[in-house]
Design a protein around this motif. Sequence first.
Motif, PDB file in Angstrom:
ATOM      1  N   MET A 124       1.188  -1.085  -0.368  1.00  0.00           N
ATOM      2  CA  MET A 124      -0.099  -0.187   0.345  1.00  0.00           C
ATOM      3  C   MET A 124       0.640   1.346   0.601  1.00  0.00           C
ATOM      4  O   MET A 124       0.450   1.903  -0.774  1.00  0.00           O
ATOM      5  N   LEU A 125       2.058   1.524   0.554  1.00  0.00           N
ATOM      6  CA  LEU A 125       2.978   2.189   0.983  1.00  0.00           C
ATOM      7  C   LEU A 125       3.379   3.120  -0.154  1.00  0.00           C
ATOM      8  O   LEU A 125       3.726   3.959  -1.004  1.00  0.00           O
ATOM      9  N   ALA A 126       4.053   1.169  -0.975  1.00  0.00           N
ATOM     10  CA  ALA A 126       5.105   1.008  -2.226  1.00  0.00           C
ATOM     11  C   ALA A 126       3.713   2.144  -3.325  1.00  0.00           C
ATOM     12  O   ALA A 126       4.159   2.947  -4.250  1.00  0.00           O
ATOM     13  N   GLY A 127       2.725   1.930  -3.436  1.00  0.00           N
ATOM     14  CA  GLY A 127       1.635   2.424  -4.207  1.00  0.00           C
ATOM     15  C   GLY A 127       1.234   3.880  -4.115  1.00  0.00           C
ATOM     16  O   GLY A 127       1.709   4.203  -5.008  1.00  0.00           O
ATOM     17  N   MET A 128       1.542   4.198  -3.305  1.00  0.00           N
ATOM     18  CA  MET A 128       1.073   5.618  -2.634  1.00  0.00           C
ATOM     19  C   MET A 128       1.860   6.387  -2.799  1.00  0.00           C
ATOM     20  O   MET A 128       1.971   7.645  -3.827  1.00  0.00           O
ATOM     21  N   VAL A 129       4.027   5.987  -2.435  1.00  0.00           N
ATOM     22  CA  VAL A 129       5.097   6.248  -3.548  1.00  0.00           C
ATOM     23  C   VAL A 129       5.026   6.707  -4.666  1.00  0.00           C
ATOM     24  O   VAL A 129       5.286   8.068  -5.308  1.00  0.00           O
ATOM     25  N   HIS A 131       2.229   6.971  -6.908  1.00  0.00           N
ATOM     26  CA  HIS A 131       1.058   7.753  -7.364  1.00  0.00           C
ATOM     27  C   HIS A 131       1.691   8.974  -7.103  1.00  0.00           C
ATOM     28  O   HIS A 131       1.785  10.208  -8.034  1.00  0.00           O
ATOM     29  N   ARG A 132       2.565   9.157  -6.319  1.00  0.00           N
ATOM     30  CA  ARG A 132       2.514  10.052  -5.609  1.00  0.00           C
ATOM     31  C   ARG A 132       3.701  10.863  -6.349  1.00  0.00           C
ATOM     32  O   ARG A 132       4.122  12.216  -7.053  1.00  0.00           O
ATOM     33  N   MET A 133       4.481  10.335  -6.888  1.00  0.00           N
ATOM     34  CA  MET A 133       5.527  10.291  -8.539  1.00  0.00           C
ATOM     35  C   MET A 133       4.890  10.693  -9.667  1.00  0.00           C
ATOM     36  O   MET A 133       5.857  11.487 -10.397  1.00  0.00           O
ATOM     37  N   ALA A 134       4.441   9.644  -9.995  1.00  0.00           N
ATOM     38  CA  ALA A 134       3.133   9.952 -10.785  1.00  0.00           C
ATOM     39  C   ALA A 134       2.540  11.655 -11.060  1.00  0.00           C
ATOM     40  O   ALA A 134       2.294  11.650 -12.217  1.00  0.00           O
ATOM     41  N   ASN A 135       2.200  12.210 -10.006  1.00  0.00           N
ATOM     42  CA  ASN A 135       1.727  13.610 -10.044  1.00  0.00           C
ATOM     43  C   ASN A 135       2.622  14.423 -10.149  1.00  0.00           C
ATOM     44  O   ASN A 135       1.806  15.686  -9.810  1.00  0.00           O
ATOM     45  N   LEU A 136       3.648  13.670  -9.858  1.00  0.00           N
ATOM     46  CA  LEU A 136       4.913  15.379  -9.803  1.00  0.00           C
ATOM     47  C   LEU A 136       4.480  16.481 -10.620  1.00  0.00           C
ATOM     48  O   LEU A 136       4.267  16.104 -11.727  1.00  0.00           O
TER      49      LEU A 136
END
Length: 136
Positions: A124-129, A131-136
Motif C-alpha cells: 500500500m505504501l509503495a503504491g502511495m509513493v 502515485h505521488r511520483m507520478a503526479n509530481l
Amino acid sequence: MRQSIISLLSGALFGAGLAISGMMDPKRVRGFLDIAGEWDPTLAFVMGGAILVMAAAWLLQKRLIKPLFANNFNLPGTQLIDRKLIGGAVLIGIGWGLAGLCPGPAFGALIVEPLSAALFLGSMLAGMVLHRMANL
C-alpha cells in the motif's frame, strides 16, 4: 493537546471496534466477500452498525455550529464523482478482496498477523509513493 488526546481516544475506540468486530481477520473478511461460496454475513452487521452511527453523526453535525473539540468542521469541499474516485475505490476493493485487509484494519493486524499485514501495508505504501511520483 486536548485535541490530540481526543484523536488518540477516537483512534483507540476505532481500533477496538475493528478488533471486536473481526475486521482485522482476513479470513472473516474473505468469507464475507465470498458470496458464491461459504458466505459469512457477520461483517454485514458491522457495516450496518457503522452506517447507523455515521447517519446519526451527520444529523448531529448539521445541528452544530462547530465541533466540540475543534474550531471548525473539516468536511470535503466537493461531492464530485470522477475517474480518480472510481479508480481508487476499485483499487481498494481489489486489495481488500485479495488481502482481506483494508488500510485501517491492516495497522491493527500487525499485532495479529504481522507478516501478511506488513506485506499489505508495504504494498500500500509503495503504491502511495508511486502515485505521488507520478503526479509530481
